[in-house]
Design an enzyme around this catalytic site. Structure first.
Site, PDB file in Angstrom:
ATOM      1  N   ASN A  57       0.849  -1.255  -0.063  1.00 59.92           N
ATOM      2  CA  ASN A  57       0.087   0.024  -0.028  1.00 59.92           C
ATOM      3  C   ASN A  57       0.875   1.318   0.083  1.00 59.92           C
ATOM      4  O   ASN A  57       1.377   1.553   1.036  1.00 59.92           O
ATOM      5  CB  ASN A  57      -0.952   0.101   1.295  1.00 59.92           C
TER       6      ASN A  57
ATOM      7  N   LYS B 162       0.028   4.211  -0.303  1.00 61.73           N
ATOM      8  CA  LYS B 162      -0.475   5.441   0.324  1.00 61.73           C
ATOM      9  C   LYS B 162      -0.294   6.587  -0.628  1.00 61.73           C
ATOM     10  O   LYS B 162      -0.316   6.426  -1.834  1.00 61.73           O
ATOM     11  CB  LYS B 162      -0.098   5.588   1.793  1.00 61.73           C
TER      12      LYS B 162
ATOM     13  N   HIS C 287      -9.421   1.096   5.145  1.00 58.18           N
ATOM     14  CA  HIS C 287      -8.165   1.031   5.822  1.00 58.18           C
ATOM     15  C   HIS C 287      -8.159   2.194   6.935  1.00 58.18           C
ATOM     16  O   HIS C 287      -9.102   2.893   6.944  1.00 58.18           O
ATOM     17  CB  HIS C 287      -6.987   1.998   4.779  1.00 58.18           C
TER      18      HIS C 287
ATOM     19  N   GLU D  86      -6.604   4.584   8.107  1.00 58.41           N
ATOM     20  CA  GLU D  86      -6.476   5.866   7.629  1.00 58.41           C
ATOM     21  C   GLU D  86      -7.766   6.574   7.029  1.00 58.41           C
ATOM     22  O   GLU D  86      -7.899   7.745   7.435  1.00 58.41           O
ATOM     23  CB  GLU D  86      -4.977   6.092   6.708  1.00 58.41           C
TER      24      GLU D  86
ATOM     25  N   GLU E  49      -4.928  -4.971  10.664  1.00 58.32           N
ATOM     26  CA  GLU E  49      -3.725  -3.693  10.769  1.00 58.32           C
ATOM     27  C   GLU E  49      -4.125  -3.285  12.068  1.00 58.32           C
ATOM     28  O   GLU E  49      -4.935  -2.247  12.140  1.00 58.32           O
ATOM     29  CB  GLU E  49      -4.143  -3.045   9.658  1.00 58.32           C
TER      30      GLU E  49
ATOM     31  N   GLY F  13       2.872   2.391  10.711  1.00 60.91           N
ATOM     32  CA  GLY F  13       3.738   3.553  10.576  1.00 60.91           C
ATOM     33  C   GLY F  13       4.561   3.571  11.943  1.00 60.91           C
ATOM     34  O   GLY F  13       5.203   5.075  11.807  1.00 60.91           O
TER      35      GLY F  13
ATOM     36  N   SER G  20       3.838  -2.051  10.157  1.00 65.28           N
ATOM     37  CA  SER G  20       5.213  -2.001  10.308  1.00 65.28           C
ATOM     38  C   SER G  20       6.081  -3.337  10.006  1.00 65.28           C
ATOM     39  O   SER G  20       6.870  -4.054  10.586  1.00 65.28           O
ATOM     40  CB  SER G  20       5.754  -1.586  11.733  1.00 65.28           C
TER      41      SER G  20
END
Ligand code: 13P
Length: 261
Positions: free
Chosen positions: A10, A12, A96, A98, A168, A174, A214
């Site tokens: 991904n 992003k 996701h 985010e 996730e 991240g 990560s």
């Protein structure tokens, strides 16, 4: 049952078109001989078509990071499933964290997107995962159950061209704080239990549940050694051809060097 591994990147909101092509060229070269696992690249919308063209005639597939639930219309700034397919992508990432966090996407909206993806034969990565506060409060099971049930009830597994669940945990994305292999495997077991009730035990056996948060070349192997982890959805490390190729080929002897390119 052996489930085929899935390694997806991904990207992003990273990579211009020329950078995206460059990365895709290198990955096509590095992953050329890999045929026992699936590899999917998810660039930003602007690079979907160039990346799809670059990896054409290779085993690598392409996915979008989001889509609208309507097929067309007055939705300024949005992208439809048809446009994604037209650009050469077969996959879409939905849910996701985010998107949930910064764009207020909730299960009701995601259920609509899942319906459209299923109607339009797009393959789906459906992302779920708890925050650090929720984990600390002992709510992991409840959160995973809610995120799966609220979005997926009313569907049959066969409604989807393909459905992959991506676990996730938000606190691992991240941050460099990877879930331990045991933590991830336990969560994947919970996900399979929920899927078993939602669909049936056979689906729980065959559905792929991949881990994101990560994932790096140095930790991928121990994660993939867990029985309920069927692959990875990789953010930061998928932006480097060397690192992502190492992740894809985590258990293979590698004769290909990207420095040859
Ligand atoms: P990182 O690998 O950068 O933690 O991101 C994971 C992710 O969000 C993949 O969708």
């Amino acid at each position: 049952m052996t489930r085929r591994n899935m390694l997806a990147g991904n990207w992003k909101m990273n990579k211009t078109i020329s950078e995206a092509i460059n990365l895709a060229v290198r990955l096509k070269y590095a992953c050329n001989s890999v045929d026992d696992r699936d590899v999917v690249l998810c660039p930003p919308y602007t690079s979907l078509k160039p990346v799809a063209e670059t990896v054409d005639e290779s085993p690598i597939e392409v996915g979008a990071q989001n889509m609208h639930y309507e097929r067309s219309g007055a939705f300024t700034g949005e992208v439809s499933p048809d446009m994604i397919k037209d650009a050469g992508a077969d996959w879409v990432i939905l849910g996701h964290s985010e998107r949930r966090q910064y764009f207020d996407e909730n299960e009701e909206l995601l259920a609509r997107k899942l319906r459209t993806a299923s109607d339009e034969d797009l393959k789906v990565f459906y992302c779920i995962g708890e925050t650090e506060e929720q984990r600390d409060a002992g709510q992991v099971e409840d959160i995973l159950k809610t995120q799966l049930e609220a979005a997926l009830s009313g569907f049959g597994f066969d409604d989807f061209e393909e459905l992959v669940i991506a676990y996730e945990p938000v606190w691992a994305i991240g941050t460099g704080n990877t879930a331990t292999p045991e933590q991830a495997n336990e969560a994947h077991g919970v996900i399979r239990d929920v899927i078993s009730n939602l669909f049936n035990p056979g689906v729980a056996e065959k559905i792929r549940v991949i881990y994101g948060g990560s994932v790096k070349p140095h930790n991928v192997q121990e994660l993939m050694a867990q029985p309920d982890i069927d692959g990875a959805l990789v953010g930061g490390a998928s932006l480097s051809a060397d690192d992502f190729a190492d992740i894809v080929k985590y258990d293979l002897e590698d004769e290909i060097s990207l420095s040859d390119l």
